[in-house]
Motif scaffolding. Structure first.
Motif, mmCIF file in Angstrom:
data_model
loop_
_atom_site.group_PDB
_atom_site.id
_atom_site.type_symbol
_atom_site.label_atom_id
_atom_site.label_comp_id
_atom_site.label_asym_id
_atom_site.label_seq_id
_atom_site.Cartn_x
_atom_site.Cartn_y
_atom_site.Cartn_z
ATOM 1 N N LEU A 63 14.532 0.954 -40.897
ATOM 2 C CA LEU A 63 13.900 0.061 -42.056
ATOM 3 C C LEU A 63 14.249 0.862 -43.627
ATOM 4 O O LEU A 63 14.353 0.075 -44.488
ATOM 5 C CB LEU A 63 12.292 -0.200 -41.667
ATOM 6 C CG LEU A 63 12.097 -1.028 -40.460
ATOM 7 C CD1 LEU A 63 10.501 -1.079 -40.341
ATOM 8 C CD2 LEU A 63 12.587 -2.355 -40.780
ATOM 9 N N ASP A 66 17.597 0.633 -44.526
ATOM 10 C CA ASP A 66 18.090 -0.707 -44.723
ATOM 11 C C ASP A 66 17.584 -1.370 -46.021
ATOM 12 O O ASP A 66 18.529 -1.936 -46.721
ATOM 13 C CB ASP A 66 17.909 -1.545 -43.525
ATOM 14 C CG ASP A 66 18.563 -1.406 -42.369
ATOM 15 O OD1 ASP A 66 19.513 -0.528 -42.569
ATOM 16 O OD2 ASP A 66 18.136 -1.806 -41.134
ATOM 17 N N GLN A 67 16.256 -0.817 -46.325
ATOM 18 C CA GLN A 67 15.530 -1.496 -47.202
ATOM 19 C C GLN A 67 15.643 -0.827 -48.687
ATOM 20 O O GLN A 67 14.746 -1.288 -49.605
ATOM 21 C CB GLN A 67 14.356 -2.096 -46.738
ATOM 22 C CG GLN A 67 14.470 -2.997 -45.639
ATOM 23 C CD GLN A 67 13.269 -3.732 -45.356
ATOM 24 O OE1 GLN A 67 12.007 -3.382 -45.661
ATOM 25 N NE2 GLN A 67 13.097 -4.139 -43.923
ATOM 26 N N SER A 68 15.740 0.319 -48.672
ATOM 27 C CA SER A 68 15.862 1.207 -49.949
ATOM 28 C C SER A 68 16.787 0.758 -50.996
ATOM 29 O O SER A 68 16.601 1.211 -52.131
ATOM 30 C CB SER A 68 16.251 2.642 -49.796
ATOM 31 O OG SER A 68 17.543 2.858 -49.185
#
Length: 117
Positions: A63, A66-68
Motif C-alpha cells: 500500500l 502503491d500510494q506514495s
C-alpha cells in the motif's frame, strides 16, 4: 473475490488486548499442559500470528509503495523496505508451529513420573 468488511480500530485493539492477556497468563507460570493449547492457534503454520503479521506487513508495504506517488522519496523507500524485511522475519517464525508437538510430547511424558510419586 469475496468482499471483506473493514476492521474497526476497536477490533484491532481487542485482538492486541487478547494477546496481552495471553502474555500475562504465561508470565503467571501456568502448567505447560494448560498453556500449550493456547499457543497452538497463535503459532499455526497457516493462520498463526507470524504468518498473519507477515502478510499484514507485506500488504502495508505494498500500500505504501502503491500510494506514495512517484518518484518515492528515500525515506518512504526505507520504510517500505523495513516493512518488507520485518514481514519476512515474522513469517519465518511460523516454524515454531513444528515445535509444539515436541513440547506436548515432552510435557505429557514428564508429567507421568511426577504424578506417580
Amino acid at each position: 473475490m469475496p468482499a471483506f468488511s473493514t476492521p474497526d480500530p476497536n477490533q484491532i485493539a481487542q485482538a492486541t488486548s487478547t494477546l496481552a492477556d495471553v502474555k500475562e497468563y504465561l508470565r503467571g507460570d501456568p502448567p505447560a499442559a494448560d498453556a500449550l493449547p493456547l499457543l497452538e492457534p497463535l503459532l499455526d503454520k497457516d493462520t498463526g500470528v507470524p504468518v498473519l503479521l507477515g502478510d499484514i506487513l507485506r500488504d502495508a508495504a505494498r500500500l505504501a509503495s502503491d500510494q506514495s506517488g512517484r518518484p518515492e522519496t528515500d525515506e518512504i523507500r526505507l520504510i517500505i523496505d523495513g516493512l518488507r524485511e520485518a514481514a519476512q522475519e515474522a513469517t519465518d517464525w511460523h516454524v515454531l508451529h513444528w515445535d509444539l508437538p515436541r513440547l506436548h510430547q515432552h510435557f505429557t511424558h514428564s508429567a507421568t513420573p511426577q504424578d506417580e510419586r
